[in-house]
Design an enzyme around this catalytic site. Structure first.
Site, PDB file in Angstrom:
ATOM      1  N   GLU A  15      21.388   6.240   0.487  1.00 12.96           N
ATOM      2  CA  GLU A  15      20.030   5.897   0.096  1.00 12.96           C
ATOM      3  C   GLU A  15      19.518   4.661   0.830  1.00 12.96           C
ATOM      4  O   GLU A  15      18.372   4.619   1.291  1.00 12.96           O
ATOM      5  CB  GLU A  15      19.951   5.694  -1.420  1.00 12.96           C
ATOM      6  N   HIS A  33      17.254  18.596   3.184  1.00 15.44           N
ATOM      7  CA  HIS A  33      18.616  18.301   2.737  1.00 15.44           C
ATOM      8  C   HIS A  33      19.607  19.329   3.275  1.00 15.44           C
ATOM      9  O   HIS A  33      20.813  19.077   3.297  1.00 15.44           O
ATOM     10  CB  HIS A  33      18.684  18.273   1.208  1.00 15.44           C
TER      11      HIS A  33
END
Length: 533
Positions: free
Chosen positions: A346, A433
């Site tokens: 992240e 993703h």
């Protein structure tokens, strides 16, 4: 969440990102000899935050910007704005610019000017080569209305140049909450003349303590006996706060009387705080130690980690608008998503946002996600924790699937049932993703190689599209190639073909045009069906 400021929005087509797809639920050339990495002049120089700031300030003078704009042949209405500067050990620099046209931000107009140590321009990498010549007057007929959802922003005029011929457009930000429970920051780009939607991207993308995942660890704290806080002054003031299952605000800074935090279980709220704080510290150390980058933005400033977001929120995300990491507690609030590779993933979205700023859609979006997976693995190997064995899997500790399997595999991405092993013409239409699997697979092949391999006791068996056999060059070299390509060569519109060119150029600068490293980069891309043709 605080809304993006104008300055932040002008720089971001990929503001923030998270670990899993929305809706997913748990269940040129250098002559350096091959191998000489530590003293290679093409590697990034170790710069303090102050040195980096001075470098950016020097490049941001009107004289310097005007000289580059003139050399690039930009029109009188076009202005350059320095976003970042990378300096290498040999003194060469790479000035990353954003562009405005008649005062409007040009989305997809970013570029990088490469310069020698003497300041001579040696090349330019552009997100678009199209000439910008548009009328900036727009009637109200096709101006979008302000969305009613909380956190929405009024439309602003922009020049859309990321695809095709540049046009005048409106950018609208829709707030509210996504179905997953994450905040919503949906950016919608529409043609100012026709009202046709041109593009959209999500600003929030679902992506000594006793920790849950890394055992007993040392974390940076501040204060004195009776009142310690999770504030790491040695790493730019990284802070970790407790949202206490809320979904807004800064959260409450963790405090402790004796500087011993958590009990290693979910029963103590501070345990998740320890994991998040440790992950932030290890990610900081990785970028500083390996790439000479002090802090996510290279400015020496720390970030905020917020834990215990929402209720049963099975995700984590990075948000540029608050420069913060946010973690949910997972299914049944039993598996906080605070593992080391999740934190590194992240926070690496923040690094991408402040460098190449890869558009979070299409192939560039897949590369954005892959970059976070790549550096998540790299941070694990750098930390080398005995409790979290370094590997080429993503999220193996958080049990997001409920059966002990990891979220993603880098050796053969399709093992997760959705990710792509190889590029094809439909890759840009796949959720980012899962299209990230192409670059993840490339990185594994480049680092480790094809076929049956064992690393740290973990067995891998990585296939190739063309049946070729590849011997990897090691993660230490592979990570340097990817970072150099990201920070010096890639732009907001980079696709897989561009990524091949960018990494070949970076490997050439680092190891020489005829080096084994360059040949392996080429072979690894070909093995995932990203060819040079």
């Amino acid at each position: 969440m605080r809304p993006l400021t104008s300055k932040q929005r002008i720089s971001a087509l990929a503001a923030t990102a998270a670990l899993v797809a929305a809706g997913v639920t748990a269940g040129t050339a250098g002559a350096a000899p091959s191998g000489e990495t530590s003293a290679n002049g093409a590697l990034p120089a170790q710069l303090s935050a102050t040195q980096h700031s001075k470098l950016v300030k020097s490049a941001n003078t009107e004289a310097a910007k005007s000289a580059d704009a003139h050399a690039l042949g930009l029109g009188a209405k076009e202005k350059l704005h320095v976003k970042d500067v990378v300096k290498n050990k040999d003194g060469s620099t790479h000035v990353r610019y954003e562009r405005t046209y008649d005062g409007l931000p040009v989305l997809g107009g970013d570029l990088v000017v490469h310069k020698s140590a003497s300041g001579k321009r040696t090349g330019t990498t552009k997100a678009t080569t199209a000439k910008i010549a548009v009328s900036t007057e727009a009637s109200s007929a096709h101006k979008p209305t302000l969305a009613k959802a909380k956190g929405s922003e009024a439309p602003r005029k922009v020049v859309w140049a990321a695809e095709g011929k540049p046009v005048l457009a409106w950018e609208t930000v829709v707030g509210g909450v996504q179905k997953s429970g994450a905040p919503n920051q949906l950016h919608v780009i529409t043609d100012a003349k026709t009202g046709k939607k041109l593009f959209e991207f999500q600003g929030i993308k679902e992506g000594t303590g006793n920790s849950q995942y890394s055992g007993k660890v040392e974390i940076g704290t501040s204060g004195s006996s009776g009142k310690f806080t999770m504030t790491d002054e040695a790493r730019g003031g990284n802070k970790t706060t407790n949202l206490d299952n809320g979904s807004s605000g800064d959260g409450e800074l963790f405090t402790d009387e004796d500087d011993t935090w958590g009990d290693g279980t979910v029963n103590d709220p501070a345990t998740a705080g320890v994991d998040a704080h440790y992950g932030a510290g290890q990610t900081w150390d990785y970028y500083k130690d390996v790439h000479g980058r002090e802090g996510i933005a290279g400015d020496g400033k720390g970030a905020v980690s917020r834990v215990h977001y929402g209720d049963n929120y099975v995700n984590a995300f990075w948000d540029d608008s608050c420069f913060c990491m946010t973690y949910g507690d997972g299914q049944n609030n039993e598996h906080p998503l605070t593992a080391l590779d999740v934190a590194a993933h992240e926070m690496s979205h923040g690094v991408t946002s402040t460098t190449a700023n890869l558009n979070y859609a299409g192939e560039s979006g897949g590369l954005n996600e892959a970059t976070s997976d790549i550096f998540a693995a790299a941070v694990e190997f750098h930390a080398d924790s005995p409790e979290d064995t370094p590997d080429y899997m993503v999220g193996e500790k958080i049990d997001i699937n409920g059966d002990g399997t990891p979220l993603r595999y880098m050796d053969e991405p399709s093992k997760d049932g959705q990710s792509l092993d190889y590029w094809d013409s439909n890759a840009g239409d796949v959720d980012v993703h899962y299209s990230s699997g192409i670059a993840n697979h490339f990185f594994f092949l480049l680092s480790v190689g094809s076929g049956e391999r064992e690393v740290n006791g973990v067995q891998y068996n990585s296939p190739t599209k063309d049946g070729s056999k590849i011997d990897g060059i090691g993660i230490e070299k592979a990570e340097q190639i990817w970072f150099k390509a990201l920070t010096e060569q890639m732009t907001s519109t980079t696709d897989y073909a561009d990524a091949r060119k960018a990494t070949i150029a970076s490997a050439t600068d680092l190891y020489g045009a005829d080096s084994a490293e360059v040949k392996t980069v080429e072979a690894a891309w070909t093995a995932v069906n990203v060819t040079g043709s």
